[in-house]
Design a protein around this motif. Structure first.
Motif, PDB file in Angstrom:
ATOM      1  N   ARG A  38       0.816  -1.225   0.000  1.00 11.88           N
ATOM      2  CA  ARG A  38       0.000   0.000   0.000  1.00 11.88           C
ATOM      3  C   ARG A  38       0.843   1.265   0.000  1.00 11.88           C
ATOM      4  O   ARG A  38       0.430   2.303   0.519  1.00 11.88           O
ATOM      5  CB  ARG A  38      -0.982  -0.006   1.166  1.00 11.88           C
ATOM      6  CG  ARG A  38      -2.245  -0.842   0.950  1.00 11.88           C
ATOM      7  CD  ARG A  38      -3.043  -0.446  -0.276  1.00 11.88           C
ATOM      8  NE  ARG A  38      -3.155   1.007  -0.383  1.00 11.88           N
ATOM      9  CZ  ARG A  38      -4.070   1.714   0.277  1.00 11.88           C
ATOM     10  NH1 ARG A  38      -4.958   1.125   1.035  1.00 11.88           N
ATOM     11  NH2 ARG A  38      -4.107   3.022   0.125  1.00 11.88           N
TER      12      ARG A  38
ATOM     13  N   LYS B 223      -8.967  -9.215   5.758  1.00 11.38           N
ATOM     14  CA  LYS B 223      -9.473  -7.845   5.804  1.00 11.38           C
ATOM     15  C   LYS B 223      -9.125  -7.115   4.521  1.00 11.38           C
ATOM     16  O   LYS B 223      -7.982  -7.129   4.074  1.00 11.38           O
ATOM     17  CB  LYS B 223      -8.873  -7.109   7.007  1.00 11.38           C
ATOM     18  CG  LYS B 223      -9.380  -5.683   7.171  1.00 11.38           C
ATOM     19  CD  LYS B 223      -8.783  -5.026   8.400  1.00 11.38           C
ATOM     20  CE  LYS B 223      -9.287  -3.604   8.574  1.00 11.38           C
ATOM     21  NZ  LYS B 223      -8.702  -2.952   9.781  1.00 11.38           N
ATOM     22  N   ASP B 224     -10.111  -6.468   3.938  1.00 15.21           N
ATOM     23  CA  ASP B 224      -9.908  -5.716   2.695  1.00 15.21           C
ATOM     24  C   ASP B 224      -9.162  -4.417   3.006  1.00 15.21           C
ATOM     25  O   ASP B 224      -9.664  -3.556   3.738  1.00 15.21           O
ATOM     26  CB  ASP B 224     -11.260  -5.403   2.054  1.00 15.21           C
ATOM     27  CG  ASP B 224     -11.121  -4.816   0.652  1.00 15.21           C
ATOM     28  OD1 ASP B 224     -10.012  -4.371   0.301  1.00 15.21           O
ATOM     29  OD2 ASP B 224     -12.128  -4.817  -0.092  1.00 15.21           O
ATOM     30  N   ILE B 225      -7.948  -4.265   2.447  1.00 15.39           N
ATOM     31  CA  ILE B 225      -7.149  -3.054   2.686  1.00 15.39           C
ATOM     32  C   ILE B 225      -6.906  -2.287   1.390  1.00 15.39           C
ATOM     33  O   ILE B 225      -6.029  -1.433   1.327  1.00 15.39           O
ATOM     34  CB  ILE B 225      -5.799  -3.402   3.346  1.00 15.39           C
ATOM     35  CG1 ILE B 225      -4.961  -4.292   2.410  1.00 15.39           C
ATOM     36  CG2 ILE B 225      -6.000  -4.077   4.689  1.00 15.39           C
ATOM     37  CD1 ILE B 225      -3.524  -4.480   2.879  1.00 15.39           C
TER      38      ILE B 225
ATOM     39  N   ALA C  53      -7.893   1.294   2.123  1.00 15.18           N
ATOM     40  CA  ALA C  53      -7.913   1.652   3.543  1.00 15.18           C
ATOM     41  C   ALA C  53      -7.191   2.981   3.764  1.00 15.18           C
ATOM     42  O   ALA C  53      -6.201   3.281   3.099  1.00 15.18           O
ATOM     43  CB  ALA C  53      -7.256   0.552   4.369  1.00 15.18           C
ATOM     44  N   SER C  54      -7.691   3.765   4.696  1.00 16.75           N
ATOM     45  CA  SER C  54      -7.092   5.056   5.009  1.00 16.75           C
ATOM     46  C   SER C  54      -5.801   4.865   5.799  1.00 16.75           C
ATOM     47  O   SER C  54      -5.490   3.763   6.255  1.00 16.75           O
ATOM     48  CB  SER C  54      -8.063   5.915   5.819  1.00 16.75           C
ATOM     49  OG  SER C  54      -8.301   5.314   7.094  1.00 16.75           O
ATOM     50  N   ARG C  55      -5.077   5.940   5.963  1.00 15.04           N
ATOM     51  CA  ARG C  55      -3.824   5.872   6.719  1.00 15.04           C
ATOM     52  C   ARG C  55      -4.073   5.404   8.155  1.00 15.04           C
ATOM     53  O   ARG C  55      -3.297   4.622   8.699  1.00 15.04           O
ATOM     54  CB  ARG C  55      -3.173   7.259   6.719  1.00 15.04           C
ATOM     55  CG  ARG C  55      -1.817   7.303   7.396  1.00 15.04           C
ATOM     56  CD  ARG C  55      -1.166   8.668   7.212  1.00 15.04           C
ATOM     57  NE  ARG C  55       0.145   8.719   7.835  1.00 15.04           N
ATOM     58  CZ  ARG C  55       0.944   9.763   7.792  1.00 15.04           C
ATOM     59  NH1 ARG C  55       0.558  10.852   7.126  1.00 15.04           N
ATOM     60  NH2 ARG C  55       2.117   9.736   8.380  1.00 15.04           N
ATOM     61  N   LYS C  56      -5.164   5.862   8.741  1.00 15.19           N
ATOM     62  CA  LYS C  56      -5.492   5.459  10.104  1.00 15.19           C
ATOM     63  C   LYS C  56      -5.843   3.984  10.170  1.00 15.19           C
ATOM     64  O   LYS C  56      -5.450   3.274  11.104  1.00 15.19           O
ATOM     65  CB  LYS C  56      -6.659   6.309  10.614  1.00 15.19           C
ATOM     66  CG  LYS C  56      -7.034   6.031  12.052  1.00 15.19           C
ATOM     67  CD  LYS C  56      -8.154   6.958  12.519  1.00 15.19           C
ATOM     68  CE  LYS C  56      -8.522   6.674  13.972  1.00 15.19           C
ATOM     69  NZ  LYS C  56      -9.625   7.578  14.445  1.00 15.19           N
ATOM     70  N   GLN C  57      -6.592   3.502   9.181  1.00 27.12           N
ATOM     71  CA  GLN C  57      -6.971   2.087   9.148  1.00 27.12           C
ATOM     72  C   GLN C  57      -5.765   1.183   8.902  1.00 27.12           C
ATOM     73  O   GLN C  57      -5.726   0.048   9.375  1.00 27.12           O
ATOM     74  CB  GLN C  57      -8.028   1.863   8.063  1.00 27.12           C
ATOM     75  CG  GLN C  57      -9.371   2.511   8.358  1.00 27.12           C
ATOM     76  CD  GLN C  57     -10.302   2.456   7.169  1.00 27.12           C
ATOM     77  OE1 GLN C  57      -9.877   2.533   6.002  1.00 27.12           O
ATOM     78  NE2 GLN C  57     -11.600   2.332   7.439  1.00 27.12           N
ATOM     79  N   LEU C  58      -4.769   1.700   8.159  1.00 25.61           N
ATOM     80  CA  LEU C  58      -3.585   0.902   7.846  1.00 25.61           C
ATOM     81  C   LEU C  58      -2.569   0.887   8.984  1.00 25.61           C
ATOM     82  O   LEU C  58      -1.675   0.042   8.991  1.00 25.61           O
ATOM     83  CB  LEU C  58      -2.909   1.436   6.582  1.00 25.61           C
ATOM     84  CG  LEU C  58      -3.576   1.130   5.246  1.00 25.61           C
ATOM     85  CD1 LEU C  58      -2.869   1.881   4.129  1.00 25.61           C
ATOM     86  CD2 LEU C  58      -3.560  -0.368   4.961  1.00 25.61           C
TER      87      LEU C  58
END
Length: 379
Positions: free
Chosen positions: A85, A99-101, A104-109
């Motif tokens: 990513r 989990k689908d990434i 994904a946002s920076r916070k989610q990653l």
């Protein structure tokens, strides 16, 4: 210098039971990356796109080493950066531990970043010349707020010893090390967060040949002892064969063949895979490989250059350089499927695949596609 065996950090205590069982850790479905080409005046508008990666599927299992090979410019490094990513995919889906990434946002990653690390190709440019080795390796721990038992400095010294460097070099700068030593520093940095997956983007291609084997053996030992999964990107098939359990072959943004190591090297079905293997020195192949690929084999020299990813050929992208190309190859793109005679998990994208036992030196003269070589042979 300390040996790599000196200190090996223990695997994570919170390891996922599913991952420990060797189940899918990271997978990509239809992964695509097109870089826009901007032009026009006075407005910057999109006039085309570089199709660097165009719909690839692959799965890396926990504790497994997955090799990705192909010519320069085929999209290997872009694939590695998409999976970590570092690049945003144009289309497709990336799944990590279910989990689908993909977007994904920076916070989610943030909680996933520590589990997926990368070793870059050039050890000269991937290390900050203004930072000491201690600061470089402890940086990831500081960013993620990790405070190992005994402190970060002690942990960094342990990692230096693990990768075969002197712990007393903690306060040295990158310019004081050789290329192989710098790459070991990069490996130590990748290990700092105890990752579950490491994407190694041609980690030995910039090193002296005499050092390459040492670094590959180090990575192999770490993978075996720590249970870390690797996506090993390289253009050297001999190195990939030594390190990877499963191999995918890429050409112009597409995966054209994928299978286990013995199947790909001993019984290749795609013409492009045959051409790549014909360039590997025979000393790098085992007797089993020679039985499948043909001992004393002829070097397959492909005519022309790799087509531009801006305007790739229709149908099969390899057809413009393939000795088995037919009209059908330009009309429809071959699916990546299991062909009769292939082992389980061995998939090939070709309308007219090679026979498993076909030897390169037994093919017709048309195999040598370089016109200059044909002319020389005719004299």
């Amino acid at each position: 210098m300390a040996t790599p065996e000196a200190t090996i950090p223990s695997p994570r205590d919170d390891a996922d039971p599913a991952a420990a069982a060797g189940e899918a850790l990271l997978s990509a479905e239809g992964l695509t990356k097109h870089f826009p080409i901007l032009g026009g005046f006075p407005f910057r508008r999109r006039v085309g796109a570089v199709q660097a990666v165009d719909g690839i599927d692959l799965t890396v299992h926990a504790g497994m080493s997955f090799g990705l090979v192909g010519e320069s410019g085929c999209g290997k490094s872009t694939t590695g950066r998409l999976l970590t990513r570092l690049l945003e995919p144009t289309a497709g889906r990336i799944t990590y531990r279910g989990k689908d990434i993909t977007h994904a946002s920076r916070k989610q990653l943030a909680p996933i970043r520590s589990e997926i690390q990368m070793i870059f190709q050039d050890p000269y440019s991937s290390l900050n010349p203004r930072q000491t080795v201690g600061a470089i390796i402890s940086g990831p721990m500081e960013i993620n707020g990790l405070n190992p038992a005994g402190g970060r400095e002690r942990r960094v010294r342990e990692l230096l010893e693990t990768v075969g460097l002197n712990p007393e070099h903690y306060n040295r700068f990158p310019h004081e090390f050789s290329g192989g030593q710098r790459q070991r520093i990069g490996v130590a940095r990748a290990l700092a967060l105890e990752p579950k997956l490491i994407v190694a983007d041609e980690p030995v291609s910039a090193l002296d040949v005499s050092i390459q084997a040492q670094v590959v053996n180090l990575l192999q030992e770490l993978q075996r002892d720590l249970g870390i999964a690797f996506l090993f990107i390289a253009h050297d098939l001999a190195v990939v064969r030594h390190f990877s359990q499963r191999v995918a072959v890429m050409y112009l943004g597409k995966v054209v063949e994928v299978g286990d190591r013995d199947s790909i090297y001993g019984r290749p079905r795609h013409p492009y895979t045959h051409a790549l293997l014909s360039a590997v020195p025979e000393a790098a192949l085992t007797d089993a490989d020679e039985a499948g690929a043909g001992g004393g084999r002829e070097r397959i020299r492909l005519a022309g250059d790799v087509p531009s990813p801006v305007d790739p050929p229709s149908g099969c992208r390899f057809r413009t350089r393939c000795w088995k190309a037919r009209e059908r190859c330009g009309e429809s793109e071959p699916a990546l499927v299991r062909i009769e005679g292939n082992g389980v998990g061995h998939l090939t994208a070709c309308h007219f695949p090679e026979e498993p036992t076909t030897a390169a030196d037994a093919r017709e003269e048309a195999v040598v596609l370089d016109p200059a070589l044909r002319e020389l042979k005719g004299r």
